[in-house]
Design an enzyme around this catalytic site. Structure first.
Site, PDB file in Angstrom:
ATOM      1  CB  THR A 353      -0.946   0.005   1.214  1.00 12.45           C
ATOM      2  OG1 THR A 353      -1.754  -1.173   1.185  1.00 12.45           O
ATOM      3  CG2 THR A 353      -1.846   1.235   1.205  1.00 12.45           C
ATOM      4  CD  GLU A 393       5.350  -5.327  -1.274  1.00 13.33           C
ATOM      5  OE1 GLU A 393       4.500  -5.770  -2.075  1.00 13.33           O
ATOM      6  OE2 GLU A 393       5.298  -5.520  -0.050  1.00 13.33           O
ATOM      7  CG  MET A 459       8.243 -10.148  -0.853  1.00 13.91           C
ATOM      8  SD  MET A 459       7.246  -8.648  -0.835  1.00 13.91           S
ATOM      9  CE  MET A 459       7.903  -7.806  -2.271  1.00 13.91           C
ATOM     10  CB  THR A 460       9.501 -16.870  -3.369  1.00 15.70           C
ATOM     11  OG1 THR A 460       9.837 -17.094  -1.991  1.00 15.70           O
ATOM     12  CG2 THR A 460      10.735 -16.373  -4.089  1.00 15.70           C
ATOM     13  CE1 TYR A 461       4.780 -12.626   0.019  1.00 14.57           C
ATOM     14  CE2 TYR A 461       6.441 -14.094   0.951  1.00 14.57           C
ATOM     15  CZ  TYR A 461       5.859 -12.838   0.857  1.00 14.57           C
ATOM     16  OH  TYR A 461       6.365 -11.792   1.585  1.00 14.57           O
ATOM     17  CD1 TRP A 599       1.891 -11.783   4.838  1.00 15.13           C
ATOM     18  CD2 TRP A 599       3.376 -10.222   5.413  1.00 15.13           C
ATOM     19  NE1 TRP A 599       1.187 -10.668   5.162  1.00 15.13           N
ATOM     20  CE2 TRP A 599       2.076  -9.691   5.512  1.00 15.13           C
ATOM     21  CE3 TRP A 599       4.467  -9.421   5.737  1.00 15.13           C
ATOM     22  CZ2 TRP A 599       1.851  -8.381   5.913  1.00 15.13           C
ATOM     23  CZ3 TRP A 599       4.234  -8.127   6.121  1.00 15.13           C
ATOM     24  CH2 TRP A 599       2.944  -7.607   6.202  1.00 15.13           C
TER      25      TRP A 599
END
Length: 619
Positions: A353, A393, A459-461, A599
């Site tokens: 965000t 990000e 961030m491998t998701y 996370w």
């Protein structure tokens, strides 16, 4: 959705088409042989080898092919010999085959063409300790020399530390070699030069008690060429505390704690203690601080510093009073660190965000870094935090908004933050895992930024999810590719390989794990690839649910690409379980990664079974 429930860190990937030149790290270069196939300037192509990681039982190597000529090259083929006992065990970005000890690497369909001035890299994991010899590129010898007729020095031995005190350490290393002779050695502390000596020992003084340092050395020959940087030795000075935290060679085990979790989820720092998780992680990222007007600002001042905790919700078991100088989660984290002196906590800024605020920060990186330092190191809570994490990000790409700060924007911010926070604090970043052709990884100089960072949280998701309401159903965190995957490059293995190929050291990459699942409804097919009618129902958000709920609501009944999936009724979910996490941790170790992060804490069970799987898997 309210800000207290939105998972602002989670990343949804999108892809475009392009191919970026891959950058070879300056460290660890070993040049081989003489001119390439065409001696003419028009087709001057070279191949250079680097051993980028060495973990004793194995190593990671990389070849870089560069077109220094004036015409394009349509394909490449690199050959070399390894001594008996040394071999390639896995490879990426090339097809690698062998006949006994002779190895051959050929380009893939997408990386064979090299325009003038372009370069491309491929990497591999190997076993044994030998170095390549007899390199040939497209049938002729390779050219990797820095100076014609004068090779660069070899890599010195990894330093050993002795005589460690509160303020000093003595370092010794084995000598480098060079065809013209070694002139001197530079000693690097946390990547910055602190001394130059002609011998193979150095005593560093003026250090801080109870502090972690990392040392490497680099040789210089009589022609002033510098060779590759040695392996690193970690040093923890004496004094300054009872628990030094993670020791040399230990893997990072990091979890995110969200400030909004104390509201609807009623997940407090105390839960980290009662679940046993605090004792099984090395680091916590507190999420999130905001980025506004080019500065770091508070994310939720009430939750952070003012919320009064009852005795039942407090880590210490003592209720907050109305007149104490600091309350909120910061004070609770302070109490948690008192129970676990080696635990490190970073304040994380940005997230999905608030990543849009980083664009203004790039206009004056020094001012941004100064604002972050003043906030993180505010005397009221300076003892709580051990550094800063930047969750930008989508730099130079589009996410919730679009950024056009340039490919070096993250590098500029990282450099400014390291300069301001110094070597005594951690500086890290959470980054995209979009390894698709032309995707987000290619849009940024992650190798350049890594020089100022301790590690990346990759961030491998969230590769796939019910934002594509009709499917196809696909695991949101695949480790590897599989037949029918909706988008090539959307896997953990692809992301790690592309970052390595760009020049990011494996030890600075943490594998990401989601403590939640993503799901669709209206699905009749058990296996991945089915159609759907929309997102499945979730507690806080449609299409997403915590692992602690899914493990009983919709137990897994299949695996694909290293992660689990479940078909129950008309719902289809994918998520990681203790078993799949264990396999992912084994893979992370085989890749020489620095560890893993997740996370986030509140998605786990009350006894922390997912944290336990990460902890045991990385030992």
């Amino acid at each position: 959705m309210s800000s207290t429930d939105v998972p602002r860190h989670r990343l949804r990937h999108r892809a475009t088409a392009a191919f970026a030149t891959l950058v070879l790290p300056a460290a660890a270069l070993v040049g081989l042989a003489t001119p390439s196939h065409a001696a003419a300037e028009a087709t001057a192509v070279t191949a250079t080898y680097a051993k980028t990681q060495d973990w004793g039982s194995g190593f990671e190597g990389k070849w870089t092919i560069k077109n220094s000529g004036t015409t394009s090259v349509s394909s490449w083929n690199v050959e070399w010999d390894f001594p008996s006992g040394t071999k390639v065990t896995s490879a990426w970005d090339a097809t690698v085959t062998n006949s006994a000890d002779h190895w051959t690497a050929k380009n893939l369909s997408w990386n064979g063409t090299l325009a003038p001035g372009a370069s491309v890299s491929f990497g591999f994991n190997g076993s044994g300790s030998g170095a390549p010899t007899g390199c040939k590129l497209n049938g002729a010898s390779c050219d990797g020399g820095d100076v014609p007729g004068d090779a660069a020095p070899s890599k010195p031995g990894t330093p050993t530390a002795s005589g460690i005190t509160d303020t000093s350490v003595k370092l010794n290393w084995s000598a480098a070699t060079d065809d013209k002779g070694i002139k001197n050695y530079d000693v690097l502390r946390d990547g910055a030069k602190v001394g130059t000596v002609t011998g193979t020992s150095y005593t560093d003084t003026g250090l801080k008690a109870g502090t972690d340092y990392s040392y490497t050395v680099q040789a210089r020959d009589t022609a002033d060429q510098t060779g590759p940087v040695s392996g690193s030795v970690k040093v923890h000075t004496t004094g300054g505390g009872t628990d030094p935290g993670p020791g040399p060679g230990d893997k990072v085990k990091l979890g995110y704690f969200t400030d909004w979790g104390v509201y609807g989820r009623q997940y407090y720092p105390k839960n980290l203690e009662t679940s046993g998780s605090a004792a099984k992680v090395t680091h916590i990222n507190y999420a999130f601080g905001n980025v506004q007007g080019g500065k770091c600002t508070m994310g939720d001042a009430y939750a952070d510093t003012d919320m009064a905790y009852t005795a039942a919700n407090s880590v210490s078991g003592q209720a907050d009073t109305w007149d104490q100088p600091l309350r909120g989660a910061f004070n609770q984290l302070r109490q948690l660190k008192a129970k676990h002196p080696g635990l490190k906590i970073l304040w994380s800024f940005g997230g999905w965000t608030w990543s849009g605020g980083f664009g203004d920060a790039t206009k004056d990186p020094a001012a941004f870094a100064d604002s972050c330092y003043k906030l993180v190191e505010d005397p009221r809570w300076a003892d709580v935090f051990d550094g800063i994490d930047i969750d930008w990000e989508y730099p130079n790409a589009c996410g919730l908004s679009c950024d056009t700060s340039g490919q070096d924007a993250l590098k500029k911010l990282s450099t400014a933050l390291r300069s301001k926070f110094g070597s005594q604090n951690l500086v890290t970043a959470a980054i995209t895992a979009d390894a698709s052709a032309g995707g987000k990884i290619e849009k940024n100089d992650y190798a350049g930024a890594a020089q100022s960072l301790d590690w990346y949280n990759v961030m491998t998701y969230d590769f796939f999810g019910a934002w594509d309401a009709k499917g196809p159903t696909a695991p949101h965190s695949p480790l590897t590719s599989y037949s029918g995957i909706p988008q090539q490059g959307f896997t953990s293995a692809d992301a790690i390989a592309k970052l390595k190929a760009q020049g990011v050291p494996a030890s600075k990459l943490l594998l990401g794990i989601g403590f939640y699942g993503r799901g669709w409804t209206g699905v009749t097919q058990k296996e991945p690839g089915g159609t759907a009618t929309g997102p499945a129902v979730g507690t806080y958000e449609q299409g997403i649910e915590d692992y602690k709920v899914l493990k009983t609501k919709c137990p897994s009944n299949g695996t694909v690409a290293g992660t689990a999936y479940a078909h129950c009724g008309s719902d289809w979910w994918s998520y990681d379980t203790p078993t799949t996490i264990g396999s992912k941790m084994s893979w992370a170790k085989s890749q020489g990664l620095g560890g893993s992060f997740f996370w986030e804490f509140s998605g786990d069970t009350s006894n922390g079974e997912l944290v336990s799987a990460i902890d045991s898997g990385l030992k």
